[in-house]
Design a protein around this motif. Structure first.
Motif, PDB file in Angstrom:
ATOM      1  N   PRO A   1      -2.966   4.253  -2.836  1.00  0.00           N
ATOM      2  CA  PRO A   1      -3.638   2.753  -2.664  1.00  0.00           C
ATOM      3  C   PRO A   1      -4.883   2.546  -3.911  1.00  0.00           C
ATOM      4  O   PRO A   1      -4.958   1.669  -4.521  1.00  0.00           O
TER       5      PRO A   1
ATOM      6  N   GLY B   1      -0.789  -3.879   3.602  1.00  0.00           N
ATOM      7  CA  GLY B   1      -1.071  -2.493   4.440  1.00  0.00           C
ATOM      8  C   GLY B   1      -0.183  -2.533   5.851  1.00  0.00           C
ATOM      9  O   GLY B   1      -0.292  -3.346   6.579  1.00  0.00           O
TER      10      GLY B   1
ATOM     11  N   VAL C   1       0.829  -1.218  -0.097  1.00  0.00           N
ATOM     12  CA  VAL C   1      -0.015  -0.064   0.084  1.00  0.00           C
ATOM     13  C   VAL C   1       0.822   1.269  -0.218  1.00  0.00           C
ATOM     14  O   VAL C   1       0.586   2.275  -0.882  1.00  0.00           O
ATOM     15  N   ASN C   2       1.930   1.282   0.891  1.00  0.00           N
ATOM     16  CA  ASN C   2       2.826   2.626   0.996  1.00  0.00           C
ATOM     17  C   ASN C   2       4.215   1.811   0.784  1.00  0.00           C
ATOM     18  O   ASN C   2       4.847   1.304   1.634  1.00  0.00           O
TER      19      ASN C   2
ATOM     20  N   VAL D   1      -2.290  -7.738  -0.710  1.00  0.00           N
ATOM     21  CA  VAL D   1      -2.195  -6.381  -0.387  1.00  0.00           C
ATOM     22  C   VAL D   1      -1.621  -6.198   1.206  1.00  0.00           C
ATOM     23  O   VAL D   1      -1.903  -7.007   2.284  1.00  0.00           O
TER      24      VAL D   1
END
Length: 581
Positions: free
Chosen positions: A515, A534, A481-482, A532
């Motif tokens: 995202p 996160g 996500v980041n 994913v």
């Protein structure tokens, strides 16, 4: 693959040119790029799916005993002239002339070329049977290219050709290819039907199409609802049970004034008859030479492919009002079978008409019709045959069950050719006694690029493509996500590396963007499985794992994700939806 290094430029808005779901999503998901009408660049994502389809085809063709070759795209006109197809193939064939004024075709298909190769290489029964195939670009000058790669002027096709000693052996080769096509469709993950089909320009007297079931399909499949029967055919070939011949006493022939009548329904109501008691006569021009009249029961429609075959024609077209008036003396809508043959018009009647008694027909005069028309007494046809369109609700000619219909997309076609090409091109072999015999042929095609489009037509939602695992451009998307969250990024990188090492086809979305954009792109492109990573969940030791076709994701322990993903990929690639019988 790292997304940052990939040529993947997705599009948010649907291009105006997109007409179908597959066309829209292949453009938006950066699979293809239009170069010209019916001509497309295959971008990396598109080529990856196409390559996976080709790999499945190669594996199954090779396991069936076929051998791969590569034939020239250019084929000399002389080969096509041997079979007569240079003159009759039509405008779909792209033809070029070289600097020496020699004519060539850009191969729309390769029956002539392969037959020429085999007649030069094989001369003994000991060398048969043989089945040769290729995966290559084909060219057809479509009058209206549309639907993206579904109906393009340049496309990738697998075409195979079998050569056998006799009809029995050729039918065995046909059956092997039929079974091979079933395996290919199953491995890709299609819901499909094999259906009886018209052989068209390829020729031969038996063929079957492999139809992918999709509401957006441009073809109509007629099938029997009785599962034990299994009858299915495309609209061009489908037959139905015809009614028993009528036995009523013959009424006198009467000419009736029918003013301002424009439709079969209006005519039937005016005369107090049922539409099925009327017969309409449609006039056609055959091969731009002579006129033919096709007589069909008033409540049925003519199947022009069947009619063309019945008439032994290369092309037919509706006669113009001027041609009809000149030949019959009556305007459009008033032609009937009486006296048409005397005017030099070849007369064909459908089986539904052959058994009628006391029929209502056109009077060959404006505002007049005949009642009490009876075949034999009032007119004689040149031929009677089946050229009616089958439709939902008809009775099955095979078992008497009810026929239904559904939409489909043709992705493959198998043909039994017999000696159509070997006879005209003198492709022979010497048998055990030293006697020369004609080879018996079959041919088998799969539209490779069309398979990809058909998979999208069958597997999509409002957000994008939902790929079958077997032909997805990438099987798994790892989405941190980041990318600035170090721990999560380190985990994503390791998972990506481990999955690659395990043979999983994986992409990591290492872009430093929001995202939401990542998720939208993943859904649009349709990666079957998304992981994913996160920050919030990862701090709890969890990672999101989501199948594209499902709405909800699963929160999985981060240490179990690798095994879960690898097993899911393996399981999804072995799913067998099977043919609908």
């Amino acid at each position: 693959m790292r997304w940052k290094n990939a040529l993947i430029n997705t599009i948010r808005e649907t291009p105006k040119e997109a007409e179908t779901v597959s066309h829209k999503y292949m453009l938006r998901a950066a699979m293809i790029k239009k170069l010209g009408a019916g001509i497309y660049d295959l971008l990396p994502l598109g080529l990856r799916s196409v390559s996976k389809v080709m790999n499945i085809i190669r594996q199954e063709m090779n396991s069936s005993g076929a051998q791969e070759v590569m034939l020239p795209v250019l084929s000399p006109a002389e080969l096509w002239q041997e079979t007569g197809r240079w003159a009759v193939y039509g405008r779909e064939m792209m033809r070029i002339t070289d600097r020496h004024d020699n004519q060539f075709a850009l191969g729309p298909t390769h029956e002539e070329v392969i037959t020429d190769l085999v007649r030069r290489e094989i001369n003994s029964y000991k060398q048969l049977p043989v089945n040769l195939y290729q995966i290559q670009v084909k060219f057809r000058d479509e009058i209206r290219p549309r639907f993206g790669v579904m109906r393009a002027r340049e496309f990738i096709m697998k075409d195979a050709y079998s050569f056998d000693r006799d009809e029995k052996a050729a039918m065995e080769s046909y059956k092997i290819m039929f079974d091979t096509y079933n395996r290919i469709c199953k491995r890709i993950g299609f819901k499909y039907r094999p259906v009886e089909a018209d052989s068209g320009a390829i020729g031969g007297n038996m063929s079957a199409e492999f139809m992918v079931l999709a509401e957006t399909g441009e073809d109509t499949i007629i099938y029997c609802e009785n599962e034990k029967c299994g009858y299915a055919a495309n609209m061009e070939k489908a037959v139905f049970a015809k009614p028993e011949p009528q036995t009523a006493a013959e009424e006198p022939l009467t000419k009736v004034h029918t003013p301002n009548i424009k439709t079969v329904g209006e005519l039937a109501a005016f005369l107090g008859k049922k539409p099925e008691e009327t017969a309409k006569t449609i006039l056609y021009i055959v091969d731009e030479k002579k006129m033919a009249g096709a007589v069909m029961r008033g409540d049925r429609e003519i199947n022009e492919v069947k009619l063309k075959n019945v008439l032994g024609a290369n092309e037919i077209r509706l006669a113009t009002p001027e041609e009809i008036l000149e030949k019959t003396g009556a305007p459009v809508g008033f032609a009937g079978p009486i006296n048409l043959r005397e005017k030099g018009i070849r007369l064909a009647i459908d089986d539904t008409v052959a058994g009628l008694k006391n029929t209502v027909t056109g009077g060959n005069e404006q505002d007049y019709h005949y009642t009490g028309v009876n075949r034999g007494r009032d007119y004689q046809e040149n031929l009677a045959a089946d050229f009616a369109k089958a439709q939902k609700g008809d009775r099955c000619a095979k078992c008497g069950g009810i026929l239904n219909e559904q939409k489909g997309i043709e992705v493959g076609h198998v043909f039994y050719l017999g000696t159509k090409y070997s006879k005209s091109m003198k492709a022979t072999y010497l048998d055990e006694t030293g006697k020369s015999q004609l080879m018996v042929m079959g041919c088998y095609g799969i539209g490779v690029t069309r398979v990809v489009a058909a998979a999208i037509e069958q597997n999509n939602d409002e957000n994008g493509i939902i790929w079958p695992m077997a032909i997805a451009p990438y099987e798994v998307a790892v989405v941190p996500v980041n990318v600035k969250y170090a721990e999560g990024m380190e985990y994503a990188e390791k998972l990506y590396t481990d999955l690659k090492a395990a043979g999983v086809d994986v992409i990591i979305d290492d872009r430093d963007i929001s995202p939401g954009v990542k998720f939208k792109d993943a859904d649009l492109i349709g990666f079957p499985l998304r992981v994913v990573v996160g920050e919030k969940n990862f701090k709890d030791g969890k990672v999101e794992v989501k199948l594209r076709r499902e709405k909800n994701f699963e929160l999985a322990d981060k240490d179990a994700v690798f095994g879960m993903v690898a097993e899911t990929v393996r399981r999804e690639k072995t799913v067998d939806t099977g043919a609908l019988r």
